[in-house]
Write an enzyme that holds these catalytic residues in place. Structure first.
Site, PDB file in Angstrom:
ATOM      1  N   MET A  10     -33.742   8.742  14.959  1.00  0.00           N
ATOM      2  CA  MET A  10     -33.351  10.044  14.843  1.00  0.00           C
ATOM      3  C   MET A  10     -32.492  10.325  13.781  1.00  0.00           C
ATOM      4  O   MET A  10     -31.913   9.352  13.329  1.00  0.00           O
ATOM      5  CB  MET A  10     -32.755  10.413  16.294  1.00  0.00           C
ATOM      6  CG  MET A  10     -33.490  10.228  17.490  1.00  0.00           C
ATOM      7  SD  MET A  10     -34.873  11.382  17.427  1.00  0.00           S
ATOM      8  CE  MET A  10     -34.130  13.024  17.788  1.00  0.00           C
ATOM      9  N   CYS A  11     -32.402  11.376  13.304  1.00  0.00           N
ATOM     10  CA  CYS A  11     -31.307  11.663  12.252  1.00  0.00           C
ATOM     11  C   CYS A  11     -30.004  11.295  12.356  1.00  0.00           C
ATOM     12  O   CYS A  11     -29.755  11.717  13.692  1.00  0.00           O
ATOM     13  CB  CYS A  11     -31.494  13.411  11.718  1.00  0.00           C
ATOM     14  SG  CYS A  11     -33.090  13.585  10.948  1.00  0.00           S
ATOM     15  N   PRO A  12     -29.225  10.827  11.673  1.00  0.00           N
ATOM     16  CA  PRO A  12     -29.512  10.635  10.141  1.00  0.00           C
ATOM     17  C   PRO A  12     -30.005   9.219   9.746  1.00  0.00           C
ATOM     18  O   PRO A  12     -29.975   9.075   8.645  1.00  0.00           O
ATOM     19  CB  PRO A  12     -27.895  11.074   9.703  1.00  0.00           C
ATOM     20  CG  PRO A  12     -27.288  10.409  10.654  1.00  0.00           C
ATOM     21  CD  PRO A  12     -27.788  10.472  12.173  1.00  0.00           C
TER      22      PRO A  12
END
Length: 70
Positions: A10-12
């Protein structure tokens, strides 16, 4: 071509992995980012505007993003 595997990330995290890979890449070289989150595609487009970016949904929900360093 270098491949950055971001499946499940998942981001980042994908942005950080991509940034590290691009630092080791010469101008004109391409890296391929593989992700299963559509938000990663949008984040890459907005974070790496100076690069040439193409993408393809190779399997339902899996994207391959090619980033060529200028």
């Amino acid at each position: 071509m270098k491949t950055v595997d971001c499946l499940g990330d998942m981001c980042p995290i994908p942005i950080i992995k991509t940034r590290k890979a691009l630092k080791k890449t010469e101008p004109g070289e391409t890296i391929k980012v593989i992700t299963d989150h559509s938000c990663v595609l949008e984040a890459i487009k907005s974070n790496f505007k100076k690069c040439n970016i193409t993408h393809e949904e190779v399997i339902n929900g899996i994207w391959e993003i090619s980033i060529t360093k200028n």
